[in-house]
Design an enzyme around this catalytic site. Sequence first.
Site, PDB file in Angstrom:
ATOM      1  N   ALA A  89       0.800  -1.221   0.000  1.00 58.18           N
ATOM      2  CA  ALA A  89       0.000   0.000   0.000  1.00 58.18           C
ATOM      3  C   ALA A  89       0.835   1.275   0.000  1.00 58.18           C
ATOM      4  O   ALA A  89       0.308   2.369  -0.172  1.00 58.18           O
ATOM      5  CB  ALA A  89      -0.927  -0.004   1.215  1.00 58.18           C
ATOM      6  N   ARG A 109      11.053   6.997  -1.968  1.00 63.04           N
ATOM      7  CA  ARG A 109      12.474   6.968  -2.337  1.00 63.04           C
ATOM      8  C   ARG A 109      12.692   6.527  -3.793  1.00 63.04           C
ATOM      9  O   ARG A 109      13.784   6.644  -4.329  1.00 63.04           O
ATOM     10  CB  ARG A 109      13.231   6.018  -1.388  1.00 63.04           C
ATOM     11  CG  ARG A 109      13.406   6.594   0.004  1.00 63.04           C
ATOM     12  CD  ARG A 109      13.892   5.556   1.002  1.00 63.04           C
ATOM     13  NE  ARG A 109      12.823   4.653   1.422  1.00 63.04           N
ATOM     14  CZ  ARG A 109      12.988   3.628   2.260  1.00 63.04           C
ATOM     15  NH1 ARG A 109      14.174   3.356   2.752  1.00 63.04           N
ATOM     16  NH2 ARG A 109      11.958   2.867   2.591  1.00 63.04           N
ATOM     17  N   GLN A 112      -5.998  -0.355   2.906  1.00 62.49           N
ATOM     18  CA  GLN A 112      -5.509   0.270   4.147  1.00 62.49           C
ATOM     19  C   GLN A 112      -6.072   1.683   4.257  1.00 62.49           C
ATOM     20  O   GLN A 112      -6.146   2.398   3.248  1.00 62.49           O
ATOM     21  CB  GLN A 112      -3.975   0.322   4.095  1.00 62.49           C
ATOM     22  CG  GLN A 112      -3.327   0.999   5.296  1.00 62.49           C
ATOM     23  CD  GLN A 112      -1.815   1.109   5.158  1.00 62.49           C
ATOM     24  OE1 GLN A 112      -1.236   0.589   4.208  1.00 62.49           O
ATOM     25  NE2 GLN A 112      -1.184   1.786   6.103  1.00 62.49           N
ATOM     26  N   GLY A 156       1.697   3.459   7.522  1.00 67.19           N
ATOM     27  CA  GLY A 156       2.778   2.600   8.010  1.00 67.19           C
ATOM     28  C   GLY A 156       2.439   1.121   7.891  1.00 67.19           C
ATOM     29  O   GLY A 156       1.285   0.742   7.666  1.00 67.19           O
ATOM     30  N   THR A 157       3.459   0.287   8.065  1.00 71.44           N
ATOM     31  CA  THR A 157       3.275  -1.161   7.881  1.00 71.44           C
ATOM     32  C   THR A 157       2.346  -1.759   8.942  1.00 71.44           C
ATOM     33  O   THR A 157       1.681  -2.757   8.690  1.00 71.44           O
ATOM     34  CB  THR A 157       4.631  -1.887   7.906  1.00 71.44           C
ATOM     35  OG1 THR A 157       5.370  -1.457   9.055  1.00 71.44           O
ATOM     36  CG2 THR A 157       5.459  -1.587   6.661  1.00 71.44           C
ATOM     37  N   ARG A 178       8.549  -7.291 -33.858  1.00 72.19           N
ATOM     38  CA  ARG A 178       7.635  -6.542 -32.984  1.00 72.19           C
ATOM     39  C   ARG A 178       6.408  -7.393 -32.673  1.00 72.19           C
ATOM     40  O   ARG A 178       6.225  -8.460 -33.250  1.00 72.19           O
ATOM     41  CB  ARG A 178       7.321  -5.199 -33.623  1.00 72.19           C
ATOM     42  CG  ARG A 178       8.566  -4.278 -33.571  1.00 72.19           C
ATOM     43  CD  ARG A 178       8.368  -3.003 -34.333  1.00 72.19           C
ATOM     44  NE  ARG A 178       7.076  -2.433 -34.030  1.00 72.19           N
ATOM     45  CZ  ARG A 178       6.341  -1.723 -34.888  1.00 72.19           C
ATOM     46  NH1 ARG A 178       6.781  -1.491 -36.109  1.00 72.19           N
ATOM     47  NH2 ARG A 178       5.169  -1.249 -34.538  1.00 72.19           N
ATOM     48  N   LYS A 194       6.368  -6.948 -38.072  1.00 74.50           N
ATOM     49  CA  LYS A 194       5.353  -6.585 -37.084  1.00 74.50           C
ATOM     50  C   LYS A 194       4.031  -7.236 -37.440  1.00 74.50           C
ATOM     51  O   LYS A 194       3.594  -7.155 -38.587  1.00 74.50           O
ATOM     52  CB  LYS A 194       5.167  -5.067 -37.047  1.00 74.50           C
ATOM     53  CG  LYS A 194       4.244  -4.603 -35.936  1.00 74.50           C
ATOM     54  CD  LYS A 194       3.348  -3.443 -36.336  1.00 74.50           C
ATOM     55  CE  LYS A 194       2.162  -3.895 -37.165  1.00 74.50           C
ATOM     56  NZ  LYS A 194       1.212  -2.830 -37.485  1.00 74.50           N
ATOM     57  N   ASN A 216       2.054  -0.258 -45.142  1.00 70.24           N
ATOM     58  CA  ASN A 216       0.838  -0.791 -44.503  1.00 70.24           C
ATOM     59  C   ASN A 216      -0.043   0.289 -43.901  1.00 70.24           C
ATOM     60  O   ASN A 216      -1.120  -0.003 -43.424  1.00 70.24           O
ATOM     61  CB  ASN A 216       1.223  -1.804 -43.409  1.00 70.24           C
ATOM     62  CG  ASN A 216       2.073  -1.170 -42.322  1.00 70.24           C
ATOM     63  OD1 ASN A 216       2.872  -0.267 -42.583  1.00 70.24           O
ATOM     64  ND2 ASN A 216       1.906  -1.641 -41.096  1.00 70.24           N
ATOM     65  N   SER A 274      14.282  -7.009 -55.126  1.00 70.53           N
ATOM     66  CA  SER A 274      14.791  -6.006 -54.178  1.00 70.53           C
ATOM     67  C   SER A 274      14.109  -4.665 -54.368  1.00 70.53           C
ATOM     68  O   SER A 274      13.702  -4.314 -55.476  1.00 70.53           O
ATOM     69  CB  SER A 274      16.294  -5.821 -54.398  1.00 70.53           C
ATOM     70  OG  SER A 274      16.952  -7.025 -54.113  1.00 70.53           O
TER      71      SER A 274
HETATM   72  C1  UD1 Z   1      10.405  -1.829   6.443  1.00 73.62           C
HETATM   73  C2  UD1 Z   1      10.625  -2.125   7.930  1.00 73.62           C
HETATM   74  C3  UD1 Z   1      12.130  -2.149   8.198  1.00 73.62           C
HETATM   75  C4  UD1 Z   1      12.781  -3.199   7.306  1.00 73.62           C
HETATM   76  C5  UD1 Z   1      12.435  -2.979   5.846  1.00 73.62           C
HETATM   77  C6  UD1 Z   1      12.881  -4.182   5.026  1.00 73.62           C
HETATM   78  C7  UD1 Z   1       8.736  -1.145   9.102  1.00 73.62           C
HETATM   79  C8  UD1 Z   1       8.265  -0.043   9.977  1.00 73.62           C
HETATM   80  N1  UD1 Z   1      10.008  -1.106   8.727  1.00 73.62           N
HETATM   81  O1  UD1 Z   1      10.950  -0.524   6.231  1.00 73.62           O
HETATM   82  O2  UD1 Z   1      12.366  -2.470   9.565  1.00 73.62           O
HETATM   83  O3  UD1 Z   1      14.185  -3.163   7.496  1.00 73.62           O
HETATM   84  O4  UD1 Z   1      11.019  -2.842   5.667  1.00 73.62           O
HETATM   85  O5  UD1 Z   1      12.745  -3.965   3.662  1.00 73.62           O
HETATM   86  O6  UD1 Z   1       7.962  -2.038   8.799  1.00 73.62           O
HETATM   87  N2  UD1 Z   1       3.536  -0.399   3.105  1.00 73.62           N
HETATM   88  C9  UD1 Z   1       2.170  -0.436   3.230  1.00 73.62           C
HETATM   89  N3  UD1 Z   1       1.541   0.583   3.864  1.00 73.62           N
HETATM   90  C10 UD1 Z   1       2.220   1.635   4.385  1.00 73.62           C
HETATM   91  C11 UD1 Z   1       3.626   1.662   4.284  1.00 73.62           C
HETATM   92  C12 UD1 Z   1       4.257   0.623   3.628  1.00 73.62           C
HETATM   93  O7  UD1 Z   1       1.520  -1.376   2.758  1.00 73.62           O
HETATM   94  O8  UD1 Z   1       1.573   2.530   4.956  1.00 73.62           O
HETATM   95  C13 UD1 Z   1       4.198  -1.468   2.343  1.00 73.62           C
HETATM   96  C14 UD1 Z   1       4.988  -0.934   1.179  1.00 73.62           C
HETATM   97  O9  UD1 Z   1       4.192  -0.914  -0.008  1.00 73.62           O
HETATM   98  C15 UD1 Z   1       6.148  -1.897   1.072  1.00 73.62           C
HETATM   99  C16 UD1 Z   1       6.284  -2.443   2.486  1.00 73.62           C
HETATM  100  O10 UD1 Z   1       5.102  -2.119   3.186  1.00 73.62           O
HETATM  101  O11 UD1 Z   1       5.888  -2.956   0.174  1.00 73.62           O
HETATM  102  C17 UD1 Z   1       7.497  -1.849   3.191  1.00 73.62           C
HETATM  103  O12 UD1 Z   1       7.363  -0.450   3.207  1.00 73.62           O
HETATM  104  P1  UD1 Z   1       8.626   0.495   3.117  1.00 73.62           P
HETATM  105  O13 UD1 Z   1       8.145   1.887   3.206  1.00 73.62           O
HETATM  106  O14 UD1 Z   1       9.490   0.125   1.990  1.00 73.62           O
HETATM  107  O15 UD1 Z   1       9.323   0.122   4.510  1.00 73.62           O
HETATM  108  P2  UD1 Z   1      10.833   0.322   4.883  1.00 73.62           P
HETATM  109  O16 UD1 Z   1      11.049   1.731   5.269  1.00 73.62           O
HETATM  110  O17 UD1 Z   1      11.684  -0.254   3.841  1.00 73.62           O
HETATM  111 CA    CA Z   2      11.341  -1.356   1.934  1.00 76.10          CA
END
Ligand code: UD1
Ligand code: CA
Length: 434
Positions: A12, A17, A76, A83-84, A310, A327, A361, A380
């Site tokens: 999500a 980055r 989500q 966040g995760t 293609r 193609k 074409n 040719s």
């Molecule tokens: C996360 C971990 C970090 C770990 C790293 C490994 C957390 C807080 N941190 O950091 O400890 O070393 O992964 O790769 O979990 N995502 C969601 N919803 C959100 C945010 C993120 O579904 O709100 C998903 C992202 O799409 C992604 C995954 O969770 O696929 C990880 O998110 P990302 O932001 O890359 O986390 P990291 O900062 O890399």
């Molecule tokens: Ca990550």
Amino acid sequence: MSNSLSIVILAAGKGSRMKSPKAKVLHEICGREMLYYSIKAAREITDDVIVVVAHQKDAVIAAMEKYYTGLTFVTQDAENFPGTGGAMMGVQPKYDDVLVLNGDMPLIERSSIEKFLANPADIVMSVIPLDNPSGYGRVVIENGQVLRIVEEKDASEEEKAINTVNAGVYAFKHHVLQTYIPRLSNANAQGEYYLTDVIEMARADALSIAPLYVEEIEFKGVNSKNDLAQSEIIMMDRIRRTWMDAGVIMQLPHTIYIEEGVQFEGECIVENGVRLCGNTLISHSHIKAHSVIEESVVRNSDVGPIAHLRPLSVLEGTHIGNFVEVKKSTLTGVKAGHLSYLGDATIDEGSNIGAGTITCNYDGIKKYQTIIGKNVFVGSDTQLVAPVEIADNVMIAAGTTVTAGKYESDILILSRTTIKKIPGFFSRFFGKGN
Ligand code: UD1
Ligand code: CA
């Protein structure tokens, strides 16, 4: 397939980055979105695969529905619960064993996931020792027990020096998640709900948390375009090895680009610098140096060097030489050795396409078909102004413009202006010579 494990894939996030307008999990590796690969590994193990989406969710769902049916998508509430940890709040797994993995780990394989299932601890989490841990959460371990995970943005200088990092895969019991997810807080540098905070809370309640040491080559997280390129190198190497094991000969394999959708049959030869894309099938054929083939079928044929097929080209028993572009055409038993464009054409057995032949074409609005029968000798520098249909056993003289229409069997088609010879022209024009 195990039927007692649920797998949750977190997809999500925005992926800031990556510096891209496209959601991170939709960036491609070897021709498919990176999320495709983690779902593929998950699907090999269980039928309960839950994908958490939010950012560009319609695009993410549509992309995955091209490949898979029966996935569960959960949205989500990323605005209120980012966040995760926030990602896990609406998840309802079918089974008590829940494996959570980040959607930005395309290199993960079935065997990587299976290592987590053998461990009886309450929580099993993946750790990697890295020379350069930057970008990852650091894992604080004491006496073999994980104490907590500190995100880089929240880490002290001392914690940043820890080079054991969280790879982003965890095996939980559902009831453990149900206990701790509602207790997560967002009091941290990013104002996010971190799934990783479950570890410290569970630890405080004396649950067992086992670190599982894994290899970066399977668990690498993709956070930047550099990571994307590095992961593609690893994935490409796997794809090439698989096909070489199946009997394909590759010259200088590290220069050959082969996408996930490509299939081979029989003993094919692929020379250096070849690029094979999309759902391409190469069967008992020889692809010579620096050719590009997209979404095409090549059987019992040789192509290149430096040829371009293609999308929707189908070759059978055909020779395609250098600087030929094909193609959306079907060529059966054809020779086209040099410098041609064959688009929207059907060409049959025994026909020879001379150097410089072009199918005209397109009239700027529509595309038209060129149909050439058996044993047609195309001289040719012929232009075939489509729509054009040429019966079997026809000869076309070099330099002919074949205007649109139908041409019957056993004729010569020729359009040429009569040669004029103008004596003394050279010396008059340039003022020299005799
Ligand atoms: C996360 C971990 C970090 C770990 C790293 C490994 C957390 C807080 N941190 O950091 O400890 O070393 O992964 O790769 O979990 N995502 C969601 N919803 C959100 C945010 C993120 O579904 O709100 C998903 C992202 O799409 C992604 C995954 O969770 O696929 C990880 O998110 P990302 O932001 O890359 O986390 P990291 O900062 O890399
Ligand atoms: Ca990550």
